[in-house]
Design a protein around this motif. Sequence first.
Motif, PDB file in Angstrom:
ATOM      1  N   ARG A  79      -3.952   0.436 -11.608  1.00 48.06           N
ATOM      2  CA  ARG A  79      -3.738  -0.859 -12.256  1.00 48.06           C
ATOM      3  C   ARG A  79      -2.590  -1.604 -11.573  1.00 48.06           C
ATOM      4  O   ARG A  79      -1.580  -0.992 -11.225  1.00 48.06           O
ATOM      5  CB  ARG A  79      -3.407  -0.663 -13.739  1.00 48.06           C
ATOM      6  N   PRO A  80      -2.717  -2.898 -11.373  1.00 52.16           N
ATOM      7  CA  PRO A  80      -1.627  -3.651 -10.715  1.00 52.16           C
ATOM      8  C   PRO A  80      -0.298  -3.520 -11.428  1.00 52.16           C
ATOM      9  O   PRO A  80       0.761  -3.434 -10.780  1.00 52.16           O
ATOM     10  CB  PRO A  80      -2.146  -5.093 -10.715  1.00 52.16           C
ATOM     11  N   ASP A  81      -0.315  -3.486 -12.778  1.00 54.71           N
ATOM     12  CA  ASP A  81       0.943  -3.394 -13.514  1.00 54.71           C
ATOM     13  C   ASP A  81       1.530  -1.982 -13.483  1.00 54.71           C
ATOM     14  O   ASP A  81       2.669  -1.773 -13.911  1.00 54.71           O
ATOM     15  CB  ASP A  81       0.756  -3.845 -14.965  1.00 54.71           C
ATOM     16  N   ALA A  82       0.754  -0.994 -12.976  1.00 53.30           N
ATOM     17  CA  ALA A  82       1.267   0.371 -12.861  1.00 53.30           C
ATOM     18  C   ALA A  82       1.990   0.609 -11.545  1.00 53.30           C
ATOM     19  O   ALA A  82       2.608   1.659 -11.364  1.00 53.30           O
ATOM     20  CB  ALA A  82       0.123   1.378 -13.004  1.00 53.30           C
ATOM     21  N   LEU A  83       1.925  -0.335 -10.633  1.00 50.28           N
ATOM     22  CA  LEU A  83       2.606  -0.209  -9.344  1.00 50.28           C
ATOM     23  C   LEU A  83       4.053  -0.648  -9.464  1.00 50.28           C
ATOM     24  O   LEU A  83       4.372  -1.574 -10.223  1.00 50.28           O
ATOM     25  CB  LEU A  83       1.898  -1.052  -8.280  1.00 50.28           C
ATOM     26  N   THR A  84       4.908   0.006  -8.733  1.00 47.31           N
ATOM     27  CA  THR A  84       6.301  -0.410  -8.693  1.00 47.31           C
ATOM     28  C   THR A  84       6.439  -1.684  -7.869  1.00 47.31           C
ATOM     29  O   THR A  84       5.500  -2.102  -7.182  1.00 47.31           O
ATOM     30  CB  THR A  84       7.176   0.696  -8.080  1.00 47.31           C
ATOM     31  N   ALA A  85       7.618  -2.288  -7.947  1.00 55.06           N
ATOM     32  CA  ALA A  85       7.834  -3.525  -7.191  1.00 55.06           C
ATOM     33  C   ALA A  85       7.705  -3.280  -5.686  1.00 55.06           C
ATOM     34  O   ALA A  85       7.137  -4.106  -4.952  1.00 55.06           O
ATOM     35  CB  ALA A  85       9.217  -4.102  -7.518  1.00 55.06           C
ATOM     36  N   THR A  86       8.201  -2.131  -5.221  1.00 53.45           N
ATOM     37  CA  THR A  86       8.096  -1.805  -3.794  1.00 53.45           C
ATOM     38  C   THR A  86       6.649  -1.597  -3.385  1.00 53.45           C
ATOM     39  O   THR A  86       6.219  -2.072  -2.321  1.00 53.45           O
ATOM     40  CB  THR A  86       8.916  -0.541  -3.486  1.00 53.45           C
ATOM     41  N   GLU A  87       5.869  -0.896  -4.206  1.00 51.17           N
ATOM     42  CA  GLU A  87       4.463  -0.661  -3.896  1.00 51.17           C
ATOM     43  C   GLU A  87       3.666  -1.958  -3.889  1.00 51.17           C
ATOM     44  O   GLU A  87       2.767  -2.148  -3.057  1.00 51.17           O
ATOM     45  CB  GLU A  87       3.866   0.329  -4.890  1.00 51.17           C
ATOM     46  N   GLN A  88       4.003  -2.859  -4.797  1.00 56.82           N
ATOM     47  CA  GLN A  88       3.317  -4.149  -4.811  1.00 56.82           C
ATOM     48  C   GLN A  88       3.603  -4.947  -3.544  1.00 56.82           C
ATOM     49  O   GLN A  88       2.697  -5.573  -2.965  1.00 56.82           O
ATOM     50  CB  GLN A  88       3.745  -4.949  -6.045  1.00 56.82           C
ATOM     51  N   LEU A  89       4.847  -4.911  -3.074  1.00 52.07           N
ATOM     52  CA  LEU A  89       5.191  -5.619  -1.844  1.00 52.07           C
ATOM     53  C   LEU A  89       4.498  -4.991  -0.632  1.00 52.07           C
ATOM     54  O   LEU A  89       4.021  -5.704   0.261  1.00 52.07           O
ATOM     55  CB  LEU A  89       6.710  -5.621  -1.649  1.00 52.07           C
ATOM     56  N   GLN A  90       4.449  -3.661  -0.610  1.00 48.97           N
ATOM     57  CA  GLN A  90       3.792  -2.984   0.508  1.00 48.97           C
ATOM     58  C   GLN A  90       2.290  -3.271   0.520  1.00 48.97           C
ATOM     59  O   GLN A  90       1.713  -3.507   1.584  1.00 48.97           O
ATOM     60  CB  GLN A  90       4.053  -1.484   0.429  1.00 48.97           C
ATOM     61  N   LEU A  91       1.662  -3.252  -0.647  1.00 51.32           N
ATOM     62  CA  LEU A  91       0.237  -3.562  -0.708  1.00 51.32           C
ATOM     63  C   LEU A  91      -0.015  -5.016  -0.319  1.00 51.32           C
ATOM     64  O   LEU A  91      -1.006  -5.331   0.358  1.00 51.32           O
ATOM     65  CB  LEU A  91      -0.300  -3.285  -2.109  1.00 51.32           C
ATOM     66  N   LYS A  92       0.865  -5.906  -0.711  1.00 53.79           N
ATOM     67  CA  LYS A  92       0.732  -7.310  -0.324  1.00 53.79           C
ATOM     68  C   LYS A  92       0.812  -7.471   1.190  1.00 53.79           C
ATOM     69  O   LYS A  92       0.055  -8.260   1.786  1.00 53.79           O
ATOM     70  CB  LYS A  92       1.833  -8.134  -1.005  1.00 53.79           C
ATOM     71  N   ALA A  93       1.708  -6.714   1.821  1.00 52.77           N
ATOM     72  CA  ALA A  93       1.826  -6.774   3.283  1.00 52.77           C
ATOM     73  C   ALA A  93       0.571  -6.229   3.952  1.00 52.77           C
ATOM     74  O   ALA A  93       0.097  -6.779   4.957  1.00 52.77           O
ATOM     75  CB  ALA A  93       3.056  -5.990   3.734  1.00 52.77           C
ATOM     76  N   VAL A  94       0.007  -5.134   3.408  1.00 53.99           N
ATOM     77  CA  VAL A  94      -1.218  -4.567   3.980  1.00 53.99           C
ATOM     78  C   VAL A  94      -2.368  -5.555   3.854  1.00 53.99           C
ATOM     79  O   VAL A  94      -3.143  -5.759   4.810  1.00 53.99           O
ATOM     80  CB  VAL A  94      -1.558  -3.235   3.281  1.00 53.99           C
ATOM     81  N   ARG A  95      -2.496  -6.199   2.712  1.00 50.28           N
ATOM     82  CA  ARG A  95      -3.574  -7.158   2.508  1.00 50.28           C
ATOM     83  C   ARG A  95      -3.420  -8.379   3.403  1.00 50.28           C
ATOM     84  O   ARG A  95      -4.412  -8.966   3.857  1.00 50.28           O
ATOM     85  CB  ARG A  95      -3.625  -7.577   1.039  1.00 50.28           C
ATOM     86  N   ALA A  96      -2.169  -8.756   3.685  1.00 54.23           N
ATOM     87  CA  ALA A  96      -1.936  -9.919   4.542  1.00 54.23           C
ATOM     88  C   ALA A  96      -2.324  -9.630   5.991  1.00 54.23           C
ATOM     89  O   ALA A  96      -2.697 -10.559   6.729  1.00 54.23           O
ATOM     90  CB  ALA A  96      -0.469 -10.338   4.463  1.00 54.23           C
ATOM     91  N   HIS A  97      -2.248  -8.364   6.413  1.00 53.47           N
ATOM     92  CA  HIS A  97      -2.546  -8.011   7.794  1.00 53.47           C
ATOM     93  C   HIS A  97      -3.986  -7.555   8.000  1.00 53.47           C
ATOM     94  O   HIS A  97      -4.397  -7.333   9.147  1.00 53.47           O
ATOM     95  CB  HIS A  97      -1.605  -6.892   8.269  1.00 53.47           C
ATOM     96  N   CYS A  98      -4.753  -7.409   6.929  1.00 57.93           N
ATOM     97  CA  CYS A  98      -6.143  -6.939   7.055  1.00 57.93           C
ATOM     98  C   CYS A  98      -7.005  -7.682   6.043  1.00 57.93           C
ATOM     99  O   CYS A  98      -6.895  -7.447   4.829  1.00 57.93           O
ATOM    100  CB  CYS A  98      -6.218  -5.425   6.832  1.00 57.93           C
ATOM    101  N   SER A  99      -7.855  -8.563   6.527  1.00 57.50           N
ATOM    102  CA  SER A  99      -8.693  -9.357   5.628  1.00 57.50           C
ATOM    103  C   SER A  99      -9.729  -8.485   4.909  1.00 57.50           C
ATOM    104  O   SER A  99     -10.100  -8.770   3.762  1.00 57.50           O
ATOM    105  CB  SER A  99      -9.399 -10.463   6.422  1.00 57.50           C
ATOM    106  N   GLU A 100     -10.215  -7.413   5.583  1.00 55.22           N
ATOM    107  CA  GLU A 100     -11.197  -6.532   4.941  1.00 55.22           C
ATOM    108  C   GLU A 100     -10.588  -5.805   3.742  1.00 55.22           C
ATOM    109  O   GLU A 100     -11.218  -5.715   2.678  1.00 55.22           O
ATOM    110  CB  GLU A 100     -11.734  -5.512   5.950  1.00 55.22           C
ATOM    111  N   LEU A 101      -9.362  -5.290   3.901  1.00 56.92           N
ATOM    112  CA  LEU A 101      -8.704  -4.621   2.779  1.00 56.92           C
ATOM    113  C   LEU A 101      -8.367  -5.602   1.668  1.00 56.92           C
ATOM    114  O   LEU A 101      -8.395  -5.251   0.483  1.00 56.92           O
ATOM    115  CB  LEU A 101      -7.434  -3.919   3.263  1.00 56.92           C
ATOM    116  N   ASP A 102      -8.063  -6.829   2.029  1.00 59.66           N
ATOM    117  CA  ASP A 102      -7.776  -7.841   1.021  1.00 59.66           C
ATOM    118  C   ASP A 102      -9.018  -8.117   0.177  1.00 59.66           C
ATOM    119  O   ASP A 102      -8.953  -8.184  -1.058  1.00 59.66           O
ATOM    120  CB  ASP A 102      -7.282  -9.110   1.706  1.00 59.66           C
ATOM    121  N   ALA A 103     -10.169  -8.279   0.847  1.00 58.24           N
ATOM    122  CA  ALA A 103     -11.413  -8.509   0.109  1.00 58.24           C
ATOM    123  C   ALA A 103     -11.801  -7.284  -0.714  1.00 58.24           C
ATOM    124  O   ALA A 103     -12.246  -7.405  -1.869  1.00 58.24           O
ATOM    125  CB  ALA A 103     -12.532  -8.862   1.093  1.00 58.24           C
ATOM    126  N   LEU A 104     -11.618  -6.086  -0.130  1.00 56.82           N
ATOM    127  CA  LEU A 104     -11.954  -4.854  -0.853  1.00 56.82           C
ATOM    128  C   LEU A 104     -11.109  -4.708  -2.113  1.00 56.82           C
ATOM    129  O   LEU A 104     -11.619  -4.335  -3.174  1.00 56.82           O
ATOM    130  CB  LEU A 104     -11.740  -3.652   0.065  1.00 56.82           C
TER     131      LEU A 104
END
Length: 226
Positions: free
Chosen positions: A110-135
Amino acid sequence: MGHSRRSVQRQLGMTYRTVKQSADAATSEELFTGQWQNRPSVLNDYKPYLDDRWNEGCSTWKLWEEIMPLGYKGSYHRVRAYLHDKRIPPRPVTARPPSPRTVAGWILRRPDALTATEQLQLKAVRAHCSELDALTGHVRSFATLLTERRGERVPAWLDAVRRDDLPSLHTLAAGIDHDRDAVIAGLTLPWSSGVVEGHVNRIKMLKRQMFGRAGFALLRKRVLMS
């Protein structure tokens, strides 16, 4: 003890200057101070010129040829040794990328179960990979369908998945589309087959326990009595 410097020189085969320097040294570090230390290099006067031309993209051999007419008397190897460290720039220190399992865990939670650091890291991953962002968007939309029981949104979710280039997710969408009516009913109607599935699993367990030990009559009694 009791020997003169000349005597020590003759016995050790050393120069008088070396014997005198060793005798006058106050500390052991001073013994390493010799005639070659702090001596200016023949390349010192040409280093500013070499630095400027190196930054312009000139090769080592070309630089050596250019400083020879300017009065440089040293060897090519000295020039190459000076420019060696400039040839290999220092590697920037970067953070270690997260593993695929870690990223998959961020997406499935769940998005609200992620820590602030994990949310930032996932945001960075999604910004660098359009396929992961869509997934990530499709997985979270499907999770909403399951938890909020929004079966009427299944057709729209399937259409959205097919518009993206995600072959693995297309396989899942094809399986859901094959039993679309059953999936929509399961996510819409209040009834559940969970109790029936529980009894089926229990009977299968009893059958595995008695495999090769008894016939159908004993198995029937165990099922009825359990």
